[in-house]
Write a protein that holds these residues in place. Sequence first.
Motif, PDB file in Angstrom:
ATOM      1  N   GLY A   2       0.972  -3.012   3.673  1.00 46.99           N
ATOM      2  CA  GLY A   2       1.008  -1.573   3.894  1.00 46.99           C
ATOM      3  C   GLY A   2       0.628  -0.740   2.675  1.00 46.99           C
ATOM      4  N   ILE A   3       0.226  -1.399   1.594  1.00 52.18           N
ATOM      5  CA  ILE A   3      -0.180  -0.718   0.369  1.00 52.18           C
ATOM      6  C   ILE A   3      -1.712  -0.658   0.345  1.00 52.18           C
ATOM      7  N   VAL A   4      -2.248   0.528   0.108  1.00 51.22           N
ATOM      8  CA  VAL A   4      -3.693   0.726   0.059  1.00 51.22           C
ATOM      9  C   VAL A   4      -4.084   0.983  -1.390  1.00 51.22           C
ATOM     10  N   ILE A   5      -5.026   0.188  -1.901  1.00 53.06           N
ATOM     11  CA  ILE A   5      -5.517   0.328  -3.267  1.00 53.06           C
ATOM     12  C   ILE A   5      -6.906   0.959  -3.205  1.00 53.06           C
ATOM     13  N   GLN A   6      -7.100   2.044  -3.970  1.00 53.51           N
ATOM     14  CA  GLN A   6      -8.354   2.787  -3.923  1.00 53.51           C
ATOM     15  C   GLN A   6      -8.818   3.177  -5.324  1.00 53.51           C
ATOM     16  N   MET A   7     -10.113   3.462  -5.427  1.00 50.11           N
ATOM     17  CA  MET A   7     -10.713   4.025  -6.639  1.00 50.11           C
ATOM     18  C   MET A   7     -11.679   5.118  -6.221  1.00 50.11           C
ATOM     19  N   PHE A   8     -11.743   6.169  -7.036  1.00 51.07           N
ATOM     20  CA  PHE A   8     -12.728   7.231  -6.829  1.00 51.07           C
ATOM     21  C   PHE A   8     -14.036   6.846  -7.502  1.00 51.07           C
ATOM     22  N   LEU A   9     -15.153   7.240  -6.904  1.00 53.12           N
ATOM     23  CA  LEU A   9     -16.445   7.087  -7.564  1.00 53.12           C
ATOM     24  C   LEU A   9     -16.530   8.100  -8.699  1.00 53.12           C
ATOM     25  N   ASN A  10     -17.013   7.656  -9.853  1.00 52.41           N
ATOM     26  CA  ASN A  10     -17.191   8.502 -11.034  1.00 52.41           C
ATOM     27  C   ASN A  10     -15.903   9.218 -11.432  1.00 52.41           C
ATOM     28  N   ASP A  11     -14.777   8.513 -11.416  1.00 56.24           N
ATOM     29  CA  ASP A  11     -13.463   9.083 -11.742  1.00 56.24           C
ATOM     30  C   ASP A  11     -13.305   9.238 -13.251  1.00 56.24           C
ATOM     31  N   HIS A  12     -12.306   9.996 -13.646  1.00 56.37           N
ATOM     32  CA  HIS A  12     -12.020  10.274 -15.058  1.00 56.37           C
ATOM     33  C   HIS A  12     -11.339   9.082 -15.739  1.00 56.37           C
ATOM     34  N   ARG A  69      10.065  -1.864  -4.382  1.00 56.48           N
ATOM     35  CA  ARG A  69       9.447  -3.077  -3.829  1.00 56.48           C
ATOM     36  C   ARG A  69       7.918  -2.965  -3.829  1.00 56.48           C
ATOM     37  N   ALA A  70       7.390  -1.813  -3.433  1.00 54.35           N
ATOM     38  CA  ALA A  70       5.936  -1.611  -3.442  1.00 54.35           C
ATOM     39  C   ALA A  70       5.408  -1.653  -4.878  1.00 54.35           C
ATOM     40  N   LEU A  71       6.139  -1.072  -5.812  1.00 60.79           N
ATOM     41  CA  LEU A  71       5.735  -1.090  -7.215  1.00 60.79           C
ATOM     42  C   LEU A  71       5.613  -2.521  -7.734  1.00 60.79           C
ATOM     43  N   VAL A  72       6.598  -3.350  -7.433  1.00 65.45           N
ATOM     44  CA  VAL A  72       6.578  -4.750  -7.866  1.00 65.45           C
ATOM     45  C   VAL A  72       5.367  -5.480  -7.278  1.00 65.45           C
ATOM     46  N   LEU A  73       5.077  -5.248  -6.004  1.00 60.56           N
ATOM     47  CA  LEU A  73       3.935  -5.898  -5.369  1.00 60.56           C
ATOM     48  C   LEU A  73       2.609  -5.449  -5.982  1.00 60.56           C
ATOM     49  N   VAL A  74       2.476  -4.159  -6.242  1.00 65.01           N
ATOM     50  CA  VAL A  74       1.238  -3.649  -6.844  1.00 65.01           C
ATOM     51  C   VAL A  74       1.050  -4.244  -8.236  1.00 65.01           C
ATOM     52  N   LEU A  75       2.094  -4.294  -9.023  1.00 66.63           N
ATOM     53  CA  LEU A  75       1.983  -4.846 -10.378  1.00 66.63           C
ATOM     54  C   LEU A  75       1.635  -6.329 -10.357  1.00 66.63           C
ATOM     55  N   GLU A  76       2.230  -7.074  -9.431  1.00 70.17           N
ATOM     56  CA  GLU A  76       1.897  -8.503  -9.297  1.00 70.17           C
ATOM     57  C   GLU A  76       0.426  -8.671  -8.922  1.00 70.17           C
TER      58      GLU A  76
END
Length: 86
Positions: free
Chosen positions: A9-19, A50-57
Motif C-alpha cells: 500500500g506504499i507508493v514510491i514516486q519521483m518528480f521529473l527534474n526535481d530539486h 510500520r510504513a516508515l520501517v518498510l520504506v527504509l528497508e
Amino acid sequence: MPTISIFYGIVIQMFLNDHAPPHFHAVYGEHEAFFAIESLSVIRGALPRRALVLVLEWAQEHRAELLEDWELCRSRQMPNKIQGLA
C-alpha cells in the motif's frame, strides 16, 4: 509524478527534474514523506511507524537503483521501475 514502486500500500514516486538533494516521495494513504537517498533521512512529512520501517528497508536494498532513477529524472527521462518488498 512517475511511480517507481508499490508495495504494502506504499507508493514510491519521483518528480521529473526535481530539486536537490536527491530524494524520493513515499505515499501511504493520506500520509506522505520525502526521503533523502544518500542518508535515508526524512526531509519532510511523516509516515506511520510500520510504513516508515518498510520504506527504509526497501530503500536500503535499492539505494543504487534510486540514485540511477534520480539521474534519469533530473534529465527529464522516465525512471525505471524498482521491485517492491516481497
